[in-house]
Design a protein around this motif. Structure first.
Motif, PDB file in Angstrom:
ATOM      1  N   VAL A 162      -8.658 -14.501  47.314  1.00 22.32           N
ATOM      2  CA  VAL A 162      -7.846 -14.086  46.137  1.00 22.32           C
ATOM      3  C   VAL A 162      -6.488 -14.769  46.379  1.00 22.32           C
ATOM      4  O   VAL A 162      -5.954 -14.832  47.469  1.00 22.32           O
ATOM      5  CB  VAL A 162      -7.976 -12.615  45.876  1.00 22.32           C
ATOM      6  CG1 VAL A 162      -6.679 -12.051  45.024  1.00 22.32           C
ATOM      7  CG2 VAL A 162      -9.118 -11.957  45.472  1.00 22.32           C
ATOM      8  N   THR A 163      -5.894 -15.118  45.378  1.00 23.48           N
ATOM      9  CA  THR A 163      -4.435 -15.688  45.157  1.00 23.48           C
ATOM     10  C   THR A 163      -3.633 -14.517  44.367  1.00 23.48           C
ATOM     11  O   THR A 163      -3.967 -13.887  43.537  1.00 23.48           O
ATOM     12  CB  THR A 163      -4.200 -17.108  44.557  1.00 23.48           C
ATOM     13  OG1 THR A 163      -4.796 -16.907  43.354  1.00 23.48           O
ATOM     14  CG2 THR A 163      -4.897 -17.948  45.438  1.00 23.48           C
ATOM     15  N   TRP A 164      -2.263 -14.484  44.995  1.00 24.07           N
ATOM     16  CA  TRP A 164      -1.278 -13.464  44.512  1.00 24.07           C
ATOM     17  C   TRP A 164      -0.129 -14.269  43.752  1.00 24.07           C
ATOM     18  O   TRP A 164       0.181 -15.215  43.892  1.00 24.07           O
ATOM     19  CB  TRP A 164      -1.079 -12.547  45.629  1.00 24.07           C
ATOM     20  CG  TRP A 164      -1.843 -12.050  46.258  1.00 24.07           C
ATOM     21  CD1 TRP A 164      -2.455 -12.305  47.419  1.00 24.07           C
ATOM     22  CD2 TRP A 164      -2.575 -10.360  45.904  1.00 24.07           C
ATOM     23  NE1 TRP A 164      -3.226 -11.433  48.173  1.00 24.07           N
ATOM     24  CE2 TRP A 164      -3.420 -10.483  47.026  1.00 24.07           C
ATOM     25  CE3 TRP A 164      -2.233  -9.697  45.060  1.00 24.07           C
ATOM     26  CZ2 TRP A 164      -4.294  -9.367  47.191  1.00 24.07           C
ATOM     27  CZ3 TRP A 164      -3.204  -8.571  44.955  1.00 24.07           C
ATOM     28  CH2 TRP A 164      -4.113  -8.220  46.136  1.00 24.07           C
ATOM     29  N   GLY A 165       0.545 -13.199  42.713  1.00 25.65           N
ATOM     30  CA  GLY A 165       1.445 -13.652  42.149  1.00 25.65           C
ATOM     31  C   GLY A 165       1.105 -13.952  40.803  1.00 25.65           C
ATOM     32  O   GLY A 165       0.167 -14.077  40.447  1.00 25.65           O
ATOM     33  N   SER A 166       2.528 -14.437  39.865  1.00 26.92           N
ATOM     34  CA  SER A 166       2.439 -14.574  38.443  1.00 26.92           C
ATOM     35  C   SER A 166       1.312 -15.754  38.255  1.00 26.92           C
ATOM     36  O   SER A 166       0.839 -15.618  37.098  1.00 26.92           O
ATOM     37  CB  SER A 166       3.825 -14.822  37.888  1.00 26.92           C
ATOM     38  OG  SER A 166       4.421 -15.862  38.697  1.00 26.92           O
ATOM     39  N   GLU A 167       1.233 -16.723  39.106  1.00 23.62           N
ATOM     40  CA  GLU A 167       0.404 -18.193  38.780  1.00 23.62           C
ATOM     41  C   GLU A 167      -0.744 -17.638  39.417  1.00 23.62           C
ATOM     42  O   GLU A 167      -1.619 -18.800  39.670  1.00 23.62           O
ATOM     43  CB  GLU A 167       1.050 -19.192  39.381  1.00 23.62           C
ATOM     44  CG  GLU A 167       2.303 -19.280  38.828  1.00 23.62           C
ATOM     45  CD  GLU A 167       2.384 -19.737  37.457  1.00 23.62           C
ATOM     46  OE1 GLU A 167       1.197 -20.203  37.084  1.00 23.62           O
ATOM     47  OE2 GLU A 167       3.240 -19.401  36.579  1.00 23.62           O
ATOM     48  N   GLY A 168      -1.193 -16.663  40.024  1.00 20.42           N
ATOM     49  CA  GLY A 168      -2.571 -16.306  40.935  1.00 20.42           C
ATOM     50  C   GLY A 168      -3.592 -15.401  40.005  1.00 20.42           C
ATOM     51  O   GLY A 168      -3.507 -15.445  38.854  1.00 20.42           O
TER      52      GLY A 168
END
Length: 227
Positions: A162-168
């Motif tokens: 999983v990727t995190w942040g507003s673009e993730g």
């Protein structure tokens, strides 16, 4: 991440300030099982897709520090806070006429709960208690396993982080209200049920909303520092 750091700092200040007027401290080491639910919404109305998200079974482990603010012969008022490492996420199973889709998403979080607790002490010195408060948390890492199959074809599977942040994939910050009910014996054995109701939208897509719900069953051991 900055918001999480600020909220964590405020929670730490509350615990430090409370220690100045507290007595009879104790620490509880605990762990157990989680039932994690992710409340999904797509747009303004309900759809079959929302019904395809199911609970995910997981785990938690951590430690909680308790300060007694007021104590008499049979009752105590205390503040408790600490750190939990736990799983959240969901199971999704979507069956359509021509294809099926399965998604197991496991999100690992570090949560900081803070409770105001009421404890009733029996003559045996065993106690029942309930508490209410809130929590803040930050997503650490996660994994998404997907299986997709068209009718009459072989299933294809994939797994990725999983990727995190507003673009993730998801926002890291989670927060909400908490409640717990439990029983602690004089020898330290501690069992409780707790529930977190998340307010933060961890989804990054504008058309989607995702909020966490976590039910826990915990077993632990409470160490007293001052009798």
């Amino acid at each position: 991440m900055k918001k999480f750091t600020s909220l964590l700092f405020v929670a730490s200040l509350i615990l430090v300030a409370t220690n100045a007027v507290a007595q009879y401290p104790s620490v509880t080491f605990l762990g157990g099982g989680n039932l994690a639910i992710t409340d999904m919404k797509f747009g303004n109305g309900e759809t079959d897709i929302e019904d395809s998200f199911n609970p995910l079974y997981g785990m938690h482990i951590g430690a909680l520090y308790e300060y007694v603010l007021n104590k008499d012969r049979s009752q105590e008022i205390a503040v408790e806070g600490g750190l939990l490492f736990e799983t959240k996420g969901f199971h999704q199973k979507l069956d359509e006429t021509s294809y099926s889709h399965k998604n197991k998403t496991t999100l690992y979080y570090a949560d900081v709960p803070v409770y105001l607790k009421y404890l009733y002490r029996f003559r045996s010195l065993n106690k029942i208690y309930f508490g209410a408060g809130g929590y803040i948390g930050s997503g650490l890492f996660g994994n998404e396993s997907i299986t997709f199959q068209y009718e009459g074809a072989e299933a294809t599977s994939s797994s990725e982080s999983v990727t995190w942040g507003s673009e993730g994939d998801y926002n890291r910050l989670d927060y909400g209200v908490s409640a717990k009910f439990g029983f602690v014996m004089d020898d330290g054995f501690n069992i409780c049920v707790s529930y977190d109701h998340g307010f933060a939208d961890i989804a990054t897509l504008e058309s989607q909303e995702a909020k966490t719900r976590t039910l826990r069953l915990s077993l632990g051991y409470t160490m007293k520092f001052d009798n």
